[in-house]
Design a protein around this motif. Structure first.
Motif, PDB file in Angstrom:
ATOM      1  N   ALA C  40       0.869  -1.193   0.000  1.00 55.80           N
ATOM      2  CA  ALA C  40       0.000   0.000   0.000  1.00 55.80           C
ATOM      3  C   ALA C  40       0.896   1.231   0.000  1.00 55.80           C
ATOM      4  O   ALA C  40       1.982   1.225   0.581  1.00 55.80           O
ATOM      5  N   GLU C  42       1.559   4.718   1.460  1.00 59.48           N
ATOM      6  CA  GLU C  42       1.136   5.602   2.565  1.00 59.48           C
ATOM      7  C   GLU C  42       2.184   6.685   2.708  1.00 59.48           C
ATOM      8  O   GLU C  42       3.029   6.631   3.596  1.00 59.48           O
ATOM      9  N   PRO C  47       3.219   0.820   5.411  1.00 57.89           N
ATOM     10  CA  PRO C  47       1.817   1.012   5.869  1.00 57.89           C
ATOM     11  C   PRO C  47       1.742   0.883   7.388  1.00 57.89           C
ATOM     12  O   PRO C  47       2.273  -0.068   7.958  1.00 57.89           O
ATOM     13  N   THR C  48       1.133   1.868   8.036  1.00 57.47           N
ATOM     14  CA  THR C  48       1.155   1.877   9.508  1.00 57.47           C
ATOM     15  C   THR C  48       0.066   1.006  10.094  1.00 57.47           C
ATOM     16  O   THR C  48       0.246   0.381  11.101  1.00 57.47           O
ATOM     17  N   SER C  49      -1.124   0.970   9.472  1.00 60.78           N
ATOM     18  CA  SER C  49      -2.169   0.225  10.201  1.00 60.78           C
ATOM     19  C   SER C  49      -3.019  -0.520   9.201  1.00 60.78           C
ATOM     20  O   SER C  49      -3.244  -0.015   8.101  1.00 60.78           O
ATOM     21  N   ASP C  50      -3.479  -1.699   9.598  1.00 62.21           N
ATOM     22  CA  ASP C  50      -4.400  -2.448   8.717  1.00 62.21           C
ATOM     23  C   ASP C  50      -5.744  -1.714   8.747  1.00 62.21           C
ATOM     24  O   ASP C  50      -6.185  -1.191   9.768  1.00 62.21           O
ATOM     25  N   VAL C  51      -6.383  -1.692   7.593  1.00 63.23           N
ATOM     26  CA  VAL C  51      -7.566  -0.834   7.483  1.00 63.23           C
ATOM     27  C   VAL C  51      -8.795  -1.625   7.901  1.00 63.23           C
ATOM     28  O   VAL C  51      -9.919  -1.222   7.714  1.00 63.23           O
ATOM     29  N   ARG C  54     -13.014  -1.145  12.519  1.00 62.01           N
ATOM     30  CA  ARG C  54     -14.414  -0.758  12.247  1.00 62.01           C
ATOM     31  C   ARG C  54     -14.452   0.737  11.930  1.00 62.01           C
ATOM     32  O   ARG C  54     -13.678   1.519  12.477  1.00 62.01           O
ATOM     33  N   PRO C  56     -16.515   4.367  11.954  1.00 60.90           N
ATOM     34  CA  PRO C  56     -17.634   4.985  12.691  1.00 60.90           C
ATOM     35  C   PRO C  56     -18.865   5.062  11.791  1.00 60.90           C
ATOM     36  O   PRO C  56     -18.765   5.141  10.568  1.00 60.90           O
TER      37      PRO C  56
END
Lengths: 244, 160, 117, 415
Positions: C40, C42, C47-51, C54, C56
């Motif tokens: 990915a 970024e 990539p810092t975080s898995d998307v 959840r 909002p």
């Protein structure tokens, strides 16, 4: 500047505040790491509202090797006279630790992290003391006087004279002739014999299949004849593991 | 363009048209490092107007960019990021090393600056100057366009 | 040639053009995959975080509101084209249509559906 | 080494210092890296933002991606050469960097009053011009962040006229290297003053165009008002200076409080506002550009003639024409160039009002012909640091407006 210039007065063991000429830029206070925090709090009560900067200086052979310099500023608000004060805190070279003031002035946060990063003076009580300017895995503190200017890895390599890179403009100027002439001149300088001016379409064909990554000097001469490898290899050879 | 074998007539022509199309709209990547980035921005301003070369659309993501202009001094901490951006750019891609700092470390021969971007990524056009004037950047984009038309990186369809 | 012949040709040409423009580059473009290229993007860092976290519910609300008012806007087109033939009847019809949606719009606005926080 | 080979060993393998434990992740908030390569971070800034939906719950700016080791390089250059490297710190107004460093060295040498009147006036003139140019870049790029592209074209065109003046006087557009210890490198060229008058004439209508275009633009007002509010004590506690501090109500301007280089005999007023939000900083910078033009007009009106370099040969090169004639001048010039001069040992802190705030240099000399230490007080770093506090609770889209309104320049933040 007459040639009989006397050699530098102070050697590296120098307390600048003792020998400085009379300049009225700020009031100077000298303290030790134990007393610096109370000194700064007293000044803050005295009206020096802003801690404008914290700087680090490394005096190699002087006993308190480092100087952490706090610059404070009093504003000319409600009648007070604007003034600056400079608190120099001598920090020993063996185990340089200074109490943090980032809880009193939040502006000290990054300044202290930078002094830790570039000088190795650690600040006790700092919430998040880690490197700020250099990558995390960098060894050494560059602004110390014993750290070589070009870094440990490159310190012993001589300053590169003329790298073997082809500095020929990588395209053909409109006239198309000068690039070719320039390349013939460089090839001659390198002692290679350039074949007589190849017919343009031969150059095109040879060029169409060249290896990706090679600089395509789009002039008449094709990269192969100039022995051009991909750029990175052609530049200065970096030490393989980068640490020695 | 002279042709050696009849079979190459069609592909040669399509390739040439594709190269012409590619060269007339080389989209640079929005990646400014230091002072040269300001001159790169000025190159898109009305006085120099890079739109005349079709390169004023600065794409923010490397996926849509063809040209990486390394404009400024490359710090050691930024080197892996430049390498990653170059790898994530879609092929065929070209690189302009803008200014003395990107080409050779410039005035900063010290621990913090990568002494030449070409030790990290392959470079097509080197630009002297500190910073180079926006006209210099236009000339560099011109050189890139000439390279593309002459199949600098093996052209669009070359199976290299 | 039924009256709808040109519409069919129109759709066929559109479909052909779409397939051509997406298919041809896919076939002929040069592929040089490498490990980093498939990761990915970024802003140049890993990539810092898995998307997969959840999202909002507000995003869903905003999406629904958009769909409602977008369809409303889209339904003006056919009316606008036939405005002269429909004359007063068409106008009254559209006014009723707009008023109904305006009431909904006012309600959502008052309940703060458009404010993100 | 093929194109797609891994990075050569010299570049560090593991990822840069963006470590994940910096921003812990509680109840799976998404961490977004508004990273080093981003269209609207105004340079190589990485902000690790932990977001809950659109609202930012935590922001951790990560700097250092343009760390150039300028202070280490300055320690290995002569006193006159160091100003070249120092000028490349804040590349939007290089002349204020050079002026601040040179004022510091002149204080150490004790020759501040030897600098001729004309040289001081030209220094003030060029610094105010570079302030306007720097604010033009801020206005242009800030406008682009909010979608106002045409503002970029008008602002950069005004900046072009100023860069023409730099090129005419100093020879280069951005880093003219025109100031010297003791005065200027050489006098203003012939056509300079008419170009300056043309700029002064063109400035007022151009600024009105920009103000009509951007200041009363409802979109910009909605995006900027009440975004990134900084109170006066927060501004002082976080060390903010310049337009960011004055927009929060504190009237501190180095040109008024500690005047230097003849600023005391020009009358201009210090623009302040009290709201302290992005729009207040926007208005303060716009009004500041008008004040700078007022100063430029006053300098233009009473520009005196006379020498442009102090004539004390201890630290200035001999005039060019005497070198071919007299042997002493030749030797003196050779010594000056090859060994530079020595500065008496001591330390000094000299401060200048840069476009981003109080730019200061703490210069230490041990009597050698090289500075022992040149510590910079980077106003952009302190202005940027407060992003950690004001970003919490704002929307992601407002982060862009806040970074733009703090106007950091990363050559100065990362030095």
């Amino acid at each position: 500047m007459p040639s009989s210039q006397t050699p530098p007065a102070g050697s590296t063991a120098l307390d600048p505040t003792a020998v400085r000429p009379a300049i009225d830029d700020a009031r100077i206070i000298r303290t030790t790491p134990q007393a610096v925090r109370d000194e700064l709090l007293a000044l803050k009560r005295d009206g020096y509202a802003m801690l404008s900067d914290i700087g680090g200086v490394d005096y190699l052979e002087r006993e308190p090797r480092f100087d952490v310099v706090y610059h404070l500023l009093k504003f000319a608000l409600n009648g007070a006279q604007a003034a600056r004060v400079r608190v120099l805190c001598g920090v020993p070279g063996a185990d340089p630790v200074v109490p943090t003031v980032s809880d009193v002035w939040p502006s000290a946060d990054w300044a202290e992290r930078e002094i830790y990063d570039l000088f190795g003076v650690s600040f006790s009580g700092h919430p998040d003391l880690r490197r700020i300017q250099l990558p995390v895995e960098w060894e050494g503190h560059p602004l110390r006087k014993d750290y070589p200017l070009r870094g440990p890895a490159r310190d012993r390599t001589p300053r590169p004279s003329f790298a073997l890179k082809s500095n020929v403009a990588a395209g053909t100027p409109a006239s198309g002739k000068t690039a070719a002439a320039l390349q013939r001149q460089i090839a001659a300088a390198r002692g290679q014999t350039l074949p007589p001016d190849p017919a343009p379409h031969a150059a095109e064909k040879a060029q169409a299949g060249n290896t990706p990554g090679a600089v395509a000097t789009a002039g008449a001469a094709t990269p192969q004849e100039l022995g051009a490898e991909p750029n990175a290899a052609r530049g200065r050879q970096l030490p393989k593991d980068g640490s020695k | 363009m002279a042709v050696d074998s009849p079979g190459e007539f069609l592909l040669g022509k399509v390739d040439e048209v594709a190269r012409w199309a590619q060269s007339s709209s080389v989209w640079p990547l929005t990646m400014g490092l230091a002072c040269c980035a300001i001159e790169m921005m000025t190159a898109t301003a009305p006085e120099y107007d890079m739109a005349r070369l079709g390169s004023e659309v600065f794409r923010a993501s490397p996926r849509q960019a063809d040209l990486m202009i390394v404009s400024g001094r490359l710090a050691q901490k930024m080197a892996p990021i430049i390498k990653r951006l170059y790898d994530q750019m879609a092929d065929p891609k070209w690189v302009i090393s803008m200014g003395a700092c990107a080409s050779s470390g410039g005035v900063f021969d010290n621990y913090a600056i990568v002494q030449g971007v070409d030790t990290v990524i392959p470079v097509d056009v080197y630009m002297p100057g500190c910073p180079p004037t926006p006209d210099g950047l236009l000339y560099a984009v011109n050189l890139i366009q000439q390279q593309i038309r002459q199949g600098g990186r093996g052209g669009i369809f070359a199976r290299a | 040639m039924t009256p709808y012949g040109p519409v069919a040709i129109y759709f066929a040409v559109a479909l052909a053009a779409a397939l051509l423009f997406t298919g041809l580059p896919g076939l002929m473009a040069r592929r040089k995959p490498n490990a980093v290229k498939s990761e990915a993007y970024e802003c140049g860092v890993e990539p810092t975080s898995d998307v997969s976290g959840r999202f909002p519910v507000r995003f869903y609300l905003v999406a629904m509101l958009f769909v409602v008012f977008d369809v409303e806007a889209a339904s003006f087109y056919p009316w606008a084209v036939q405005m002269h033939q429909l004359r007063v009847f068409g106008l009254l019809e559209m006014i009723v249509f707009v008023v109904v949606l305006a009431i909904g719009y006012a309600y959502v606005w008052k309940r703060g559906g458009f404010q993100w926080r | 080494m093929s194109v797609d080979s891994p990075i050569p060993a010299a570049a560090p393998g593991p990822p840069p210092s963006m470590s994940m434990d910096v921003v812990e992740r509680d109840h799976n908030r998404m961490v977004l890296s508004i990273g080093p390569q981003h269209p609207s971070t105004h340079g190589v800034l990485q902000v690790l933002t932990e977001i809950d939906g659109e609202v930012i719950t935590r922001a951790e700016p990560e700097i250092g991606y343009l760390h150039t080791g300028i202070e280490k390089s300055a320690e290995n250059l002569f006193w006159t050469q160091a100003s070249t490297v120092i000028e490349r710190m804040d590349y939007l107004s290089p002349l204020s960097n050079a002026l601040c460093y040179i004022l510091g060295v002149e204080k150490l040498l004790g020759v501040t009053d030897l600098v001729p009147e004309r040289a001081q006036q030209v220094r003030v003139l060029l610094c105010e011009l570079s302030r306007i140019a720097s604010h033009c870049v801020w206005l242009g790029t800030g406008g682009i962040d909010l979608g106002a592209l045409s503002g970029f074209f008008y602002a950069f065109d005004l900046r072009e006229r100023i860069l023409d003046l730099n090129e005419l006087s100093g020879g280069a557009r951005m880093h003219p290297n025109y100031l010297r210890i003791g005065g200027l490198r050489d006098d203003l060229p012939a056509g300079f003053l008419d170009r300056l008058d043309a700029l002064i004439a063109m400035y007022k209508p151009r600024m009105n165009e920009l103000r009509n275009l951007l200041q009363s633009n409802p979109i910009l007002q909605d995006r900027m008002i009440d975004v990134g509010i900084i109170s006066a004590d927060d501004a002082i506690a976080w060390g903010l200076t310049g337009p960011c501090l004055r927009a929060s109500g504190v009237a501190y301007d180095v040109r008024k409080t500690f005047p230097y280089s003849g600023y005391e005999n020009y009358d201009f007023d210090v623009v302040t506002r009290t709201e302290g939000d992005a729009y207040a900083r926007f208005l303060v910078r716009l009004d500041e550009m008008d004040q700078s033009m007022r100063i430029i007009e006053q300098v233009r009106k009473n520009l005196v003639g006379g020498p442009i370099m102090a004539d004390d040969t201890k630290f200035t090169p001999p005039p060019k024409e005497t070198i071919a004639v007299s042997m002493e001048a030749l030797i003196h010039h050779f010594k000056y160039v090859s060994e530079s001069f020595r500065v008496p040992p001591g330390d000094v802190y000299s401060a200048v009002e840069g476009p981003r705030g109080e730019l200061g240099y703490y210069i230490v000399s041990n009597g050698d012909n090289r500075p022992w230490r040149v510590r910079t007080r980077p106003p952009s770093m302190y202005n940027l640091q407060i992003l950690k506090q004001i970003a919490v609770g704002e929307l992601i889209a407002d982060m862009v407006v806040m970074i733009g309104s703090l106007d950091p320049v990363f050559g100065e933040v990362d030095r």
